[in-house]
Design an enzyme around this catalytic site. Structure first.
Site, PDB file in Angstrom:
ATOM      1  N   GLY A 218       0.826  -1.204   0.000  1.00  0.00           N
ATOM      2  CA  GLY A 218       0.000   0.000   0.000  1.00  0.00           C
ATOM      3  C   GLY A 218       0.862   1.258   0.000  1.00  0.00           C
ATOM      4  CB  SER A 219       0.081   4.675   1.091  1.00  0.00           C
ATOM      5  OG  SER A 219      -1.128   4.698   0.368  1.00  0.00           O
ATOM      6  CB  THR A 220       4.053   1.596   3.827  1.00  0.00           C
ATOM      7  OG1 THR A 220       3.832   0.347   3.191  1.00  0.00           O
ATOM      8  CG2 THR A 220       3.075   1.768   4.971  1.00  0.00           C
ATOM      9  CG  PHE A 221       6.293   0.272  -2.368  1.00  0.00           C
ATOM     10  CD1 PHE A 221       7.126  -0.744  -1.925  1.00  0.00           C
ATOM     11  CD2 PHE A 221       6.508   0.806  -3.630  1.00  0.00           C
ATOM     12  CE1 PHE A 221       8.155  -1.219  -2.714  1.00  0.00           C
ATOM     13  CE2 PHE A 221       7.535   0.326  -4.426  1.00  0.00           C
ATOM     14  CZ  PHE A 221       8.360  -0.685  -3.969  1.00  0.00           C
ATOM     15  CE  LYS A 222       0.810   6.619  -2.241  1.00  0.00           C
ATOM     16  NZ  LYS A 222      -0.396   7.173  -1.617  1.00  0.00           N
TER      17      LYS A 222
END
Lengths: 488, 471
Positions: A218-222
């Site tokens: 999810g967005s943690t990969f950003k």
């Protein structure tokens, strides 16, 4: 009649010779193979004929041995807070074998390890019974407790690291199981084993989610995408405007543009702002601008696409080769890329440790029964996924997220905390409950003592509540607090 | 040793040494070694000298002593090694059985199957005493082994009865080899082994010339006449019938093997061996194709560990192999192994596995060599015997003994399919102990006759003046 008699004598001699040859074959040539055969109960009998060495956390044993009145096995393994520690210890069962640390360091724990040869011989000469050594872990009991209690009845996992050394501080996975209940050979143990078995239990309690389950990040990969952007010089400053149109359609697709979470100011947003409000469009476009190859390269520098032996082997987190739209989606952690909680903790730790990623490990020392150290694990640099400037920029961005963005619930007063939320969608058209993620680190006086990744898989809470900030961040916060408290 | 061998093969008036004192010295070892082994088991299992050690030592010593005195009186020129070898094996067998009696695991297994667990060692001690009594009885009553020749055809009838009897009794543990009367059961095949050897010896002594000479030469082999094939065909058919109706592979193999050996010795015709091998091959393959019991044995032999994957059959062979492997070269020491994991028949058919695990490769080879020595002394007795009947009987009994050891030990060690016979002297079982003591008694009797100095020739006044004129 004597000639045939002599021949019969030779024949009888050959029969005896055949027996002798066969005897040498099974008792000398094949002896070790037969002695260690997996169906040879003697191996288990020997393993439980004396108290097993212990697995130790913060100077206290989290395992034990209990004398039983069984015929074959004199001792049985016991566990203190078995459910909490199961992802660390694994189990040692008289019937079902052993896993994880119990298995990997079986030699030390039973005292059979070659490095304990001298001890064994000495014990034999002095008439003492054989003793097992201890496995001393890097874990932090308070952090582990915070993680396990934070997860509570929710399904999920927590991995916490010391970014400076790579020491694993917490490793929790729920729902868990108590290895004590399957340590023996009784009917009850058998029933419990059957109940825990993957085939009969859709909760898979024996799965170590922190190390062996991969989730869409999810967005943690950003933060990885941001690191790639800075490292590859796509953007130099985190405050400059990015070239990000809104609405933005995935490359090579027609139809709906990529949505953001609500009406947030993502048009040409700076990296810092984009991370603060978690812009899908900005990071999706960065991933597309850099291309699949560069994204894979950056992900692999963080440890994707390979397993790590902690010494318990992790599942490999993946960032695969893919087409353009999929690669763009992967940039926001919503495509075929997947990560274990430990992997995301490693990413966070690398950022917190100014760009230097340490190899995660959970065994500090192996100790002989006479308390001599048999083996000591030294911290080991695994890779440098980014320059220290990039790391500082990312820290700036992540601290901003906690200060003003989606991660405010992880704030700890008087401590600098950086983090990132994530809510990974699941199922066709987001029909299943999403995964709530949170990654964070806290800073101390001397570098960062803790980086943590939390994932909550599924929850009884209503759909609207599921977001990294709401569900996962408080758990990360209490783990960080526990580590900071014990640092003092 | 060399003096005894030369003196046994030539008739001399000097009178060979009787070697009775050698036998006594050897017997002392044969009693002391098992007593030490007994102490060893006691110390290993409970850290103290076993309480029955004195009575055990005295009992074994007494049995050996009486045996020795009777040999001294009734067979003064007998082979000096046979009695000590049998005593040593019997004594060690008692220790091993007693050791397995102490196994909690076996006791629990018996309890879980609803048996009352009984210690086997006291029974075996009683059987040993009966065996030695049997041995003494044979030595005292059988003045000369040639008397047995008179009973050739009675023996045949007796052997038939013994072999057929088990068919009328219920099968135990998958084989019909028992005759059960009340709580008492015997294995007639053990006795039949001796009786049938007497019959073969008597029969072949009479027929050997006909069998040897009346034959045609074909491709380098002497082919027997059709009607001379009769006896071998009958024995072959008997063996097959035993195999089919009593599902007793071991006994069948033993009788056929013994007959072929004796036939070969009697006629000196290699062709019999060829025929024998061909016929046993045909018989074995033939029976194996339709007899599930034999098939199971062969399958278990080909892949002993398959039982763990398929759950079919018995894990005994796998357990025995792991026991041997775990023993390694030096063994775990008596009382310290886990050979009782074999479970059923650990102290009878599989007793060699306990030797393998606890005494190691060294101990197992020693035991096998002890058996080899018994066979060797038997063959030497056959060589020394002066009458064809004695020669045939001695070789028949020794070969039967040797084949039995090979078949049992080979089966337990996974060299050949398991057949379900007992290790002579070592294994638990009254019939086996009694029959083998009788077998040793007969061999001792034949060796006594063979080594006894011939009566001095009548003095001939002109003996020295005889001249031999060579052409």
């Amino acid at each position: 009649m004597n000639k045939p008699l002599r021949r019969i004598a030779i024949f009888c001699g050959l029969l005896v010779l055949a027996l002798l040859v066969r005897d040498n074959w099974i008792q000398f040539v094949q002896a070790d193979e037969l002695a260690d055969h997996k169906h040879n109960r003697r191996v288990e009998i020997a393993r439980y004929s004396q108290p097993r060495g212990n697995i130790i956390v913060d100077g206290k044993a989290i395992t034990g041995s209990k004398e039983t009145n069984g015929t074959d096995f004199k001792y049985k393994r016991t566990y203190t807070d078995g459910e909490m520690w199961a992802p660390v210890t694994g189990y040692a069962s008289q019937v079902y074998g052993a896993t994880q640390l119990e298995n990997l360091h079986d030699g030390i724990l039973t005292g059979d390890d070659d490095r304990l040869f001298f001890n064994r011989t000495l014990d034999m000469i002095t008439g003492k019974s054989k003793k097992g050594g201890d496995v001393i872990t890097t874990l932090n009991a308070k952090a582990q407790k915070a993680a396990f209690q934070g997860l509570g009845s929710k399904k999920g996992a927590v991995a916490a690291l010391d970014p400076r050394t790579g020491k694993i501080l917490a490793l929790a996975s729920t729902p868990s199981y108590d290895p004590s209940t399957i340590a023996g050979g009784s009917k009850k143990d058998e029933e419990e084993w059957k109940r825990l078995d993957e085939k009969n239990n859709k909760d898979v309690p024996m799965l170590n989610r922190a190390l062996r389950q991969t989730y869409p990040p999810g967005s943690t990969f950003k933060v990885v995408t941001a690191a790639a952007a800075l490292e590859n010089g796509l953007y130099d400053s985190i405050d400059e405007k990015t070239n990000s149109p809104l609405p933005w359609k995935l490359p090579l697709t027609t139809g709906q543009p990529l949505p953001n979470e609500g009406n947030i100011p993502c048009k040409d947003a700076s990296l810092k702002l984009a991370l603060q409000v978690s812009c899908n469009t900005v990071f999706g476009k960065i991933s597309d601008d850099l291309g699949n190859e560069k994204m894979i390269e950056q992900a692999e520098k963080f440890g994707f696409n390979e397993t790590v032996d902690t010494p318990v082997r992790t599942a490999a987190s993946v960032y695969p080769e893919d087409n353009r739209p999929q690669n763009a989606m992967a940039g926001i952690g919503q495509a075929s890329n997947r990560a274990t909680p430990l992997q995301m903790a490693m990413v966070t730790a690398a950022i917190a440790n100014d760009g230097k990623m340490m190899k995660p490990y959970m065994v500090d020392k192996l100790r002989a029964p006479n308390l001599n150290v048999v083996e000591q694990t030294e911290p080991d640099e695994m890779s440098r996924p980014m320059s220290s400037e990039t790391a500082h920029k990312l820290q700036d961005m992540m601290e901003n997220v906690v200060e003003k963005g989606t991660g405010t619930s992880a704030r700890i007063s008087g401590v600098t905390v950086g983090g990132k939320t994530g809510t990974a969608q699941r199922g066709v058209a987001n029909s299943e409950k999403p995964y709530a993620w949170f990654i964070s680190y806290a800073k101390g006086e001397d570098g960062s003592p803790v980086a943590v990744a939390v994932v909550v898989e599924d929850s009884q809470a209503s759909r609207g509540d599921i977001s990294g900030g709401g569900l996962a961040a408080p758990i990360a916060k209490s783990v960080m607090k526990a580590v900071l408290d014990s640092e003092k | 040793m060399s003096s005894s061998t030369t003196s046994t093969t030539t008739i001399s008036t000097a009178g060979p040494p009787s070697r009775r004192n050698t036998e006594l010295a050897m017997l002392a070892f044969a009693v002391i070694i098992p007593v030490f082994a007994y102490a060893n088991v006691g110390l290993a299992l409970s850290d103290e000298m076993p309480s029955g050690m004195l009575s055990y030592g005295l009992g074994l010593g007494l049995l050996a002593g009486i045996g020795h005195i009777v040999v001294r009186k009734f067979a003064p020129y007998a082979d000096p090694l046979l009695l000590p070898l049998a005593t040593l094996l019997n004594g060690l067998g008692l220790v091993l059985i007693w050791r397995l009696d102490q196994s909690e695991r076996l006791a629990r297994a018996a309890a879980s199957q609803g048996f009352a667990y009984q210690a086997s060692a006291p029974n075996q001690l009683m059987y040993s005493a009966m065996g030695v009594a049997f041995f003494i009885g044979v030595l005292m009553l059988l003045k000369d082994h040639r008397i047995l020749q008179r009973y050739t055809y009675i023996s045949m009838a007796g052997a038939l009865v013994l072999l057929v009897m088990p068919v009328f009794f219920p099968a135990k543990f998958g084989a019909r080899i028992w005759v059960t009367v009340g709580s008492f059961s015997i294995q007639p095949a053990e006795f039949a082994k001796i009786v049938i050897a007497v019959f073969f010896a008597g029969y072949l002594m009479v027929k050997r010339d006909a069998l040897a000479l009346a034959s045609r030469r074909f491709m380098g082999l002497y082919l027997p006449r059709g009607r001379d094939l009769g006896p071998i065909l009958v024995v072959w058919a008997m063996s097959i019938l035993i195999l089919v109706f009593e599902t007793d592979l071991g006994t069948s193999l033993l009788f056929f093997g013994m007959f072929v050996v004796m036939l070969y010795v009697a006629t000196e015709r290699t062709s019999w061996i060829v025929f024998g091998l061909l016929m046993s091959a045909v018989g074995a393959v033939g029976v194996a194709t339709f007899e599930p019991h034999v098939q199971q044995r062969v399958d278990a032999w080909l892949d002993p560990f398959a039982v763990y994957e398929t759950g079919q059959g018995t894990e005994q062979i796998a357990q025995a192999l792991m026991a041997f492997g775990s023993g390694g070269v030096m063994g775990t020491g008596l009382g310290q192994g886990n050979s009782d994991l074999i479970g059923f028949a650990a102290n009878s058919d599989f007793i060699l596995a306990t030797v393998g695990e606890e005494l190691g490769l060294a101990g197992t080879m020693a035991i096998l060599l002890l058996y080899g020595l018994i066979v060797e002394r038997g063959v030497r007795t056959a060589l020394a015997a002066r009458d064809p009947f004695g020669k045939l009987l001695a070789i028949g009994l020794s070969a039967a003994f040797g084949i039995q050891v090979f078949v049992v030990a080979g089966g337990v060690m996974g060299l050949i399919p398991l057949t379900g016979m007992t290790m002579p002297f070592l294994a638990y079982g009254g019939s086996s102990v009694l029959a083998n003591w009788a077998l040793i008694a007969i061999l001792i009797k034949i060796s006594d006759t063979a080594r006894r100095p011939a009566p001095a020739p009548a003095p001939s006044p002109d003996a020295e003046m005889t001249q031999v004129v060579r052409p």
